[in-house]
Design a protein around this motif. Structure first.
Motif, PDB file in Angstrom:
ATOM      1  N   ASP A   1       0.970  -0.919   0.131  1.00 35.65           N
ATOM      2  CA  ASP A   1       0.199  -0.276  -0.240  1.00 35.65           C
ATOM      3  C   ASP A   1       0.978   0.821   0.340  1.00 35.65           C
ATOM      4  O   ASP A   1       0.514   2.130   0.471  1.00 35.65           O
ATOM      5  CB  ASP A   1      -1.127   0.350   1.317  1.00 35.65           C
ATOM      6  N   GLU A   2       1.623   1.249  -1.036  1.00 43.00           N
ATOM      7  CA  GLU A   2       2.818   2.691  -0.901  1.00 43.00           C
ATOM      8  C   GLU A   2       1.908   3.580  -1.506  1.00 43.00           C
ATOM      9  O   GLU A   2       1.771   3.014  -2.556  1.00 43.00           O
ATOM     10  CB  GLU A   2       4.267   2.193  -1.494  1.00 43.00           C
ATOM     11  N   VAL A   3       2.683   4.661  -1.208  1.00 48.04           N
ATOM     12  CA  VAL A   3       1.646   5.952  -1.642  1.00 48.04           C
ATOM     13  C   VAL A   3       2.781   6.612  -2.202  1.00 48.04           C
ATOM     14  O   VAL A   3       3.984   7.318  -1.927  1.00 48.04           O
ATOM     15  CB  VAL A   3       1.130   6.799  -0.793  1.00 48.04           C
TER      16      VAL A   3
ATOM     17  N   LEU B   1       0.731   1.849 -11.352  1.00 44.87           N
ATOM     18  CA  LEU B   1      -0.635   3.048 -10.734  1.00 44.87           C
ATOM     19  C   LEU B   1      -1.229   3.150 -11.983  1.00 44.87           C
ATOM     20  O   LEU B   1      -2.608   3.846 -11.374  1.00 44.87           O
ATOM     21  CB  LEU B   1       1.158   3.888 -11.429  1.00 44.87           C
ATOM     22  N   SER B   2      -1.492   3.400 -13.252  1.00 44.59           N
ATOM     23  CA  SER B   2      -2.741   3.099 -13.418  1.00 44.59           C
ATOM     24  C   SER B   2      -3.750   2.414 -13.707  1.00 44.59           C
ATOM     25  O   SER B   2      -4.347   2.990 -14.117  1.00 44.59           O
ATOM     26  CB  SER B   2      -2.277   2.335 -15.207  1.00 44.59           C
ATOM     27  N   THR B   3      -3.985   0.966 -13.304  1.00 45.03           N
ATOM     28  CA  THR B   3      -4.777   0.695 -11.913  1.00 45.03           C
ATOM     29  C   THR B   3      -5.493   1.163 -11.358  1.00 45.03           C
ATOM     30  O   THR B   3      -5.807   0.657 -10.405  1.00 45.03           O
ATOM     31  CB  THR B   3      -4.466  -0.891 -12.005  1.00 45.03           C
ATOM     32  N   MET B   4      -4.467   2.158 -10.261  1.00 45.19           N
ATOM     33  CA  MET B   4      -5.073   2.701  -9.220  1.00 45.19           C
ATOM     34  C   MET B   4      -5.525   3.849  -9.462  1.00 45.19           C
ATOM     35  O   MET B   4      -5.276   4.565 -10.637  1.00 45.19           O
ATOM     36  CB  MET B   4      -3.893   3.265  -8.493  1.00 45.19           C
ATOM     37  N   LYS B   5      -6.866   4.252  -8.543  1.00 48.08           N
ATOM     38  CA  LYS B   5      -7.270   5.948  -8.314  1.00 48.08           C
ATOM     39  C   LYS B   5      -6.528   6.998  -8.012  1.00 48.08           C
ATOM     40  O   LYS B   5      -5.729   6.683  -6.990  1.00 48.08           O
ATOM     41  CB  LYS B   5      -8.444   5.346  -6.848  1.00 48.08           C
ATOM     42  N   LEU B   6      -6.543   7.363  -8.023  1.00 44.29           N
ATOM     43  CA  LEU B   6      -5.927   9.058  -7.851  1.00 44.29           C
ATOM     44  C   LEU B   6      -6.657   9.781  -6.867  1.00 44.29           C
ATOM     45  O   LEU B   6      -8.309   9.981  -7.444  1.00 44.29           O
ATOM     46  CB  LEU B   6      -5.740  10.185  -9.533  1.00 44.29           C
ATOM     47  N   LYS B   7      -6.048  10.401  -6.087  1.00 42.89           N
ATOM     48  CA  LYS B   7      -6.795  11.040  -4.953  1.00 42.89           C
ATOM     49  C   LYS B   7      -5.878  12.352  -5.410  1.00 42.89           C
ATOM     50  O   LYS B   7      -4.324  12.916  -5.586  1.00 42.89           O
ATOM     51  CB  LYS B   7      -6.334  11.376  -3.880  1.00 42.89           C
ATOM     52  N   LEU B   8      -6.086  13.839  -5.755  1.00 44.35           N
ATOM     53  CA  LEU B   8      -6.142  14.400  -6.412  1.00 44.35           C
ATOM     54  C   LEU B   8      -6.333  16.012  -5.537  1.00 44.35           C
ATOM     55  O   LEU B   8      -7.963  16.112  -5.055  1.00 44.35           O
ATOM     56  CB  LEU B   8      -6.687  15.470  -7.923  1.00 44.35           C
TER      57      LEU B   8
ATOM     58  N   ASP C   1       3.702  14.098 -13.849  1.00 43.73           N
ATOM     59  CA  ASP C   1       4.885  13.580 -13.041  1.00 43.73           C
ATOM     60  C   ASP C   1       5.002  12.369 -12.587  1.00 43.73           C
ATOM     61  O   ASP C   1       6.019  11.465 -11.987  1.00 43.73           O
ATOM     62  CB  ASP C   1       5.621  14.911 -12.394  1.00 43.73           C
ATOM     63  N   LEU C   2       3.496  12.539 -11.812  1.00 41.86           N
ATOM     64  CA  LEU C   2       3.486  10.678 -11.167  1.00 41.86           C
ATOM     65  C   LEU C   2       3.516   9.765 -11.924  1.00 41.86           C
ATOM     66  O   LEU C   2       4.872   9.021 -11.182  1.00 41.86           O
ATOM     67  CB  LEU C   2       1.441  10.857 -10.494  1.00 41.86           C
ATOM     68  N   TYR C   3       3.698  10.000 -12.946  1.00 44.75           N
ATOM     69  CA  TYR C   3       3.272   8.607 -13.437  1.00 44.75           C
ATOM     70  C   TYR C   3       4.226   8.879 -14.662  1.00 44.75           C
ATOM     71  O   TYR C   3       4.582   7.600 -15.146  1.00 44.75           O
ATOM     72  CB  TYR C   3       2.233   8.421 -14.468  1.00 44.75           C
ATOM     73  N   ALA C   4       5.629   9.488 -14.158  1.00 42.00           N
ATOM     74  CA  ALA C   4       6.804   9.965 -15.176  1.00 42.00           C
ATOM     75  C   ALA C   4       6.778   9.495 -16.707  1.00 42.00           C
ATOM     76  O   ALA C   4       7.387   8.972 -17.061  1.00 42.00           O
ATOM     77  CB  ALA C   4       7.876   8.102 -14.447  1.00 42.00           C
ATOM     78  N   LEU C   5       6.030  10.181 -16.783  1.00 46.37           N
ATOM     79  CA  LEU C   5       5.304   9.786 -18.630  1.00 46.37           C
ATOM     80  C   LEU C   5       6.723  10.821 -19.309  1.00 46.37           C
ATOM     81  O   LEU C   5       6.480  12.349 -18.749  1.00 46.37           O
ATOM     82  CB  LEU C   5       4.004  10.257 -19.199  1.00 46.37           C
ATOM     83  N   PRO C   6       7.246  10.301 -20.044  1.00 47.40           N
ATOM     84  CA  PRO C   6       8.307  11.405 -21.089  1.00 47.40           C
ATOM     85  C   PRO C   6       7.985  11.763 -22.063  1.00 47.40           C
ATOM     86  O   PRO C   6       8.142  11.493 -23.592  1.00 47.40           O
ATOM     87  CB  PRO C   6       8.977   9.593 -21.660  1.00 47.40           C
ATOM     88  N   LEU C   7       7.036  13.005 -21.952  1.00 47.36           N
ATOM     89  CA  LEU C   7       6.652  13.412 -22.672  1.00 47.36           C
ATOM     90  C   LEU C   7       6.607  14.908 -22.887  1.00 47.36           C
ATOM     91  O   LEU C   7       7.035  15.160 -21.240  1.00 47.36           O
ATOM     92  CB  LEU C   7       5.235  13.434 -22.756  1.00 47.36           C
ATOM     93  N   THR C   8       6.472  16.085 -23.856  1.00 43.16           N
ATOM     94  CA  THR C   8       7.548  16.833 -23.734  1.00 43.16           C
ATOM     95  C   THR C   8       5.958  18.082 -23.575  1.00 43.16           C
ATOM     96  O   THR C   8       4.711  17.270 -23.682  1.00 43.16           O
ATOM     97  CB  THR C   8       7.417  17.293 -25.320  1.00 43.16           C
TER      98      THR C   8
ATOM     99  N   SER D   1      -1.649  11.665  -6.242  1.00 45.02           N
ATOM    100  CA  SER D   1      -1.108  10.588  -5.733  1.00 45.02           C
ATOM    101  C   SER D   1      -1.783   9.559  -5.952  1.00 45.02           C
ATOM    102  O   SER D   1      -2.980   9.850  -6.263  1.00 45.02           O
ATOM    103  CB  SER D   1      -1.036  11.203  -4.247  1.00 45.02           C
ATOM    104  N   CYS D   2      -1.803   8.502  -5.295  1.00 47.80           N
ATOM    105  CA  CYS D   2      -1.920   6.559  -5.822  1.00 47.80           C
ATOM    106  C   CYS D   2      -1.289   6.082  -5.274  1.00 47.80           C
ATOM    107  O   CYS D   2      -0.469   5.774  -4.751  1.00 47.80           O
ATOM    108  CB  CYS D   2      -2.477   6.717  -7.059  1.00 47.80           C
ATOM    109  N   SER D   3      -2.798   5.441  -4.912  1.00 46.51           N
ATOM    110  CA  SER D   3      -2.107   3.744  -3.561  1.00 46.51           C
ATOM    111  C   SER D   3      -3.237   2.671  -4.340  1.00 46.51           C
ATOM    112  O   SER D   3      -4.243   2.716  -4.701  1.00 46.51           O
ATOM    113  CB  SER D   3      -1.843   4.106  -2.747  1.00 46.51           C
ATOM    114  N   SER D   4      -2.655   1.445  -3.844  1.00 48.70           N
ATOM    115  CA  SER D   4      -3.298   0.477  -4.306  1.00 48.70           C
ATOM    116  C   SER D   4      -4.715   0.615  -3.416  1.00 48.70           C
ATOM    117  O   SER D   4      -5.773  -0.010  -3.312  1.00 48.70           O
ATOM    118  CB  SER D   4      -3.290  -0.899  -3.676  1.00 48.70           C
ATOM    119  N   SER D   5      -4.851   1.159  -2.361  1.00 49.51           N
ATOM    120  CA  SER D   5      -5.778   1.000  -0.940  1.00 49.51           C
ATOM    121  C   SER D   5      -7.139   2.674  -1.846  1.00 49.51           C
ATOM    122  O   SER D   5      -7.837   2.732  -0.780  1.00 49.51           O
ATOM    123  CB  SER D   5      -5.487   1.080  -0.229  1.00 49.51           C
ATOM    124  N   THR D   6      -6.052   3.818  -2.904  1.00 47.29           N
ATOM    125  CA  THR D   6      -7.582   4.794  -2.589  1.00 47.29           C
ATOM    126  C   THR D   6      -8.643   4.113  -3.475  1.00 47.29           C
ATOM    127  O   THR D   6      -8.501   3.654  -4.271  1.00 47.29           O
ATOM    128  CB  THR D   6      -6.410   5.666  -4.290  1.00 47.29           C
TER     129      THR D   6
END
Ligand SMILES: Nc1ncnc2c1ncn2[C@@H]1O[C@H](COP(=O)(O)OP(=O)(O)OP(=O)(O)O)[C@@H](O)[C@H]1O
Ligand SMILES: C[C@@](O)(CCOP(=O)(O)OP(=O)(O)O)CC(=O)O
Length: 393
Positions: A4-6, A102-109, A137-144, A54-59
Motif C-alpha cells: 500500500d505504498e503511496v 499505477l495506471s490501475t490505481m485510483k487517483l487522489k488530487l 510527473d506521478l506517472y513519469a511520462l516521457p512527454l514534452t 497521489s495514488c496507492s492500491s488502497s485509494t
C-alpha cells in the motif's frame, strides 16, 4: 500481498492571459478552437495553482479536492484528461513489467489556487495545467510540454498554454482528431523579462455566462465572428509573434488592445448579447488610452506604453514594460492607493504618481476606478510549471 505504498507528485502551475484571444470551438467534444491564440504566462510568485497527485492500491476512488472542497470530476473534460494520462502510463507499464501498476490505481488530487476561482482570472487554465503536469510527473511520462498540451486542452482550452512559460501560442491545427492542436513556446520568459502586468480586479464573483457557453453562442450567432476567424486573427497571430520576437512593445500593445476589443465586439454581436466588460472596465480603457496619448504628446513620437486586455469578465489586465512602471503602475497607484495588493515587494517599489497632464478631463474614469476596483495584483511574465516536493496529501 499488495503493497500500500503511496506514490505522489506535486507541481505549481501558472496563469496565462491571452493577448490574441481564443474564442470559439470548431469541435466542442475534442475542445478544438476556431482560431489560434497567443498568451503571456504570468509569474508564479504572484498567481499560481499548487496540485498534488497521489495514488496507492488502497485509494478508494478518483477524487479532486479544490481549495478544501470536493469537486465533481465526472465531467467529460476531466475524464478525457485522466483517461489519456492513464493510457500513456499503461503503455509504459506494458513495455517495462517491473514498473508498479499505477495506471490501475485510483487517483487522489488535491489542489489550491492562491487567487479567486472562476472569476475570470484564468483559474481553469492554471488548474488543468497543474492537474495534467502533476499526474504526468506521478506517472513519469516521457512527454514534452507540447505533447502534454494536447491532453490539457481537453480540460480547458486555455490550459494548454499554461504548460509553458514566457510567450506561448496555441496553434489551432487542422486535423479532425486534434493531434496538431497544440501549444508551443514563441519565446521563453527571459527573452522579454521586462514585461509586467497590473491586474485590476473589478469583480471576484463568478461570471454569469461561462467562457464555454459564451463562445458557443458567439459561433452560432455572430457574423462579425466569421471575419475574426477568417481574416483578423490569422494576420494578428503573425504580427504578434513578430512583435514578441523583436520585443516591439508598440506593436504588442496595439495588437493586444485591438484584439481584446474585437473579441468583446463579437460578444456584443452574439444573440443574445454577452457583456463581460462593465463600467469599471471601460474606465480602465479610458485611462490606458490617456496614458498612451499623453506619453506620445510628451515624447513627440508614436509609442504606446501600456496595453489593456479583458478576458471573459470585467477585470482589466494592463501590460507594460518595467521601464515605464512609474508612468503606468504609479499612475494607477495614485488613484487606487489604499486598495489591497499594493503592499509587498512588487507593489511597495511602485511610487504613487499624480500626473495632472494625464488626468485632465479623466475625473469620471478616476472615480469609476476608485469605486469599481476591489483589489489589484502586480505581476510579470514568468516560467512554466515547477515541480515541488511540497505535497498537499
Ligand atoms: N486548481 C484546479 N484544479 C482543477 N480544476 C480547477 C482548478 N481551478 C479551477 N478549476 C476548474 O475551473 C473551473 C473555473 O473555470 P472558469 O472557466 O469558469 O473560470 P476561469 O478559468 O477563472 O475564467 P476564464 O477561463 O474565463 O478566464 C472551476 O470550476 C474548476 O472546475
Ligand atoms: C476569454 C478567454 O480567456 C477564453 C478562455 O476560455 P476557456 O479556456 O476557459 O474555455 P474552455 O476551453 O471552454 O474551458 C481567452 C483566452 O484565454 O484565450
Amino acid at each position: 500481498m499488495a503493497s500500500d505504498e503511496v506514490y505522489r507528485a506535486s507541481t505549481y502551475a501558472p496563469v496565462n492571459i491571452a493577448v490574441i484571444k481564443y474564442w470559439g470551438k470548431r469541435d466542442p467534444k475534442l475542445n478544438l478552437p476556431t482560431n489560434s491564440s497567443l498568451s503571456v504566462t504570468l509569474s508564479q510568485d504572484d498567481l499560481r495553482t499548487h496540485t498534488t497527485a497521489s495514488c496507492s492500491s488502497s485509494t478508494p476512488h478518483d477524487s479532486l479536492i479544490l481549495n478544501g472542497h470536493d469537486q465533481d470530476i465526472s465531467g467529460a473534460r476531466t475524464q478525457a484528461c485522466l483517461h489519456d494520462l492513464r493510457q500513456h502510463r499503461q503503455q509504459l507499464e506494458s513495455s517495462d513489467p517491473s514498473l508498479p501498476k499505477l495506471s490501475t490505481m485510483k487517483l487522489k488530487l488535491v489542489s489550491e489556487n492562491n487567487f479567486p476561482t472562476a472569476a475570470g482570472l484564468a483559474s481553469s487554465a492554471a488548474g488543468f495545467a497543474a492537474l495534467v503536469r502533476a499526474i504526468a510527473d506521478l506517472y513519469a511520462l516521457p512527454l514534452t510540454p507540447t505533447q502534454l498540451s494536447r491532453i490539457a486542452r481537453q480540460g480547458s482550452g486555455s490550459a494548454c498554454r499554461s504548460l509553458m512559460g514566457g510567450y506561448v501560442a496555441w496553434e489551432k491545427g487542422t486535423a479532425a482528431d486534434g493531434s496538431d492542436s497544440v501549444a508551443y513556446e514563441v519565446a521563453p520568459a527571459h527573452h522579454w523579462l521586462e514585461m509586467r502586468a497590473l491586474i485590476l480586479v473589478a469583480s471576484a464573483a463568478k461570471k454569469d455566462v461561462s467562457s464555454t457557453a459564451g463562445m458557443q453562442q458567439t459561433v452560432a450567432s455572430s457574423s462579425l465572428f466569421e471575419k475574426r476567424v477568417d481574416e483578423v486573427v490569422p494576420k494578428r497571430m503573425k504580427a504578434m509573434e513578430k512583435a514578441v520576437q523583436e520585443r516591439d512593445f508598440e506593436a504588442f500593445a496595439r495588437l493586444s488592445m485591438k484584439d481584446s476589443n474585437n473579441f468583446h465586439a463579437c460578444c456584443l454581436d452574439t444573440d443574445p448579447p454577452i457583456f463581460y466588460m462593465n463600467d469599471t472596465s471601460r474606465c480602465a480603457v479610458r485611462l490606458c488610452e490617456a496614458i498612451n496619448s499623453h506619453h506620445e504628446t510628451q515624447s513627440g513620437k508614436a509609442g504606446a506604453i501600456c496595453a489593456y486586455t479583458f478576458d471573459a469578465g470585467p477585470n482589466a489586465v494592463v501590460y507594460y514594460l518595467a521601464d515605464n512602471e512609474q508612468a503606468v503602475a504609479g499612475l494607477f497607484k495614485g488613484i487606487l492607493q489604499g486598495k489591497e495588493g499594493w503592499e509587498g515587494k512588487r507593489g511597495g517599489s511602485v511610487k504613487e504618481k499624480e500626473d495632472r497632464g494625464v488626468l485632465e478631463g479623466m475625473e469620471v474614469a478616476v472615480e469609476g476606478l476608485k469605486k469599481g476596483v476591489s483589489r489589484i495584483i502586480l505581476t510579470g511574465v514568468g516560467d512554466g510549471p515547477q515541480k515541488t516536493e511540497e505535497h498537499l496529501c
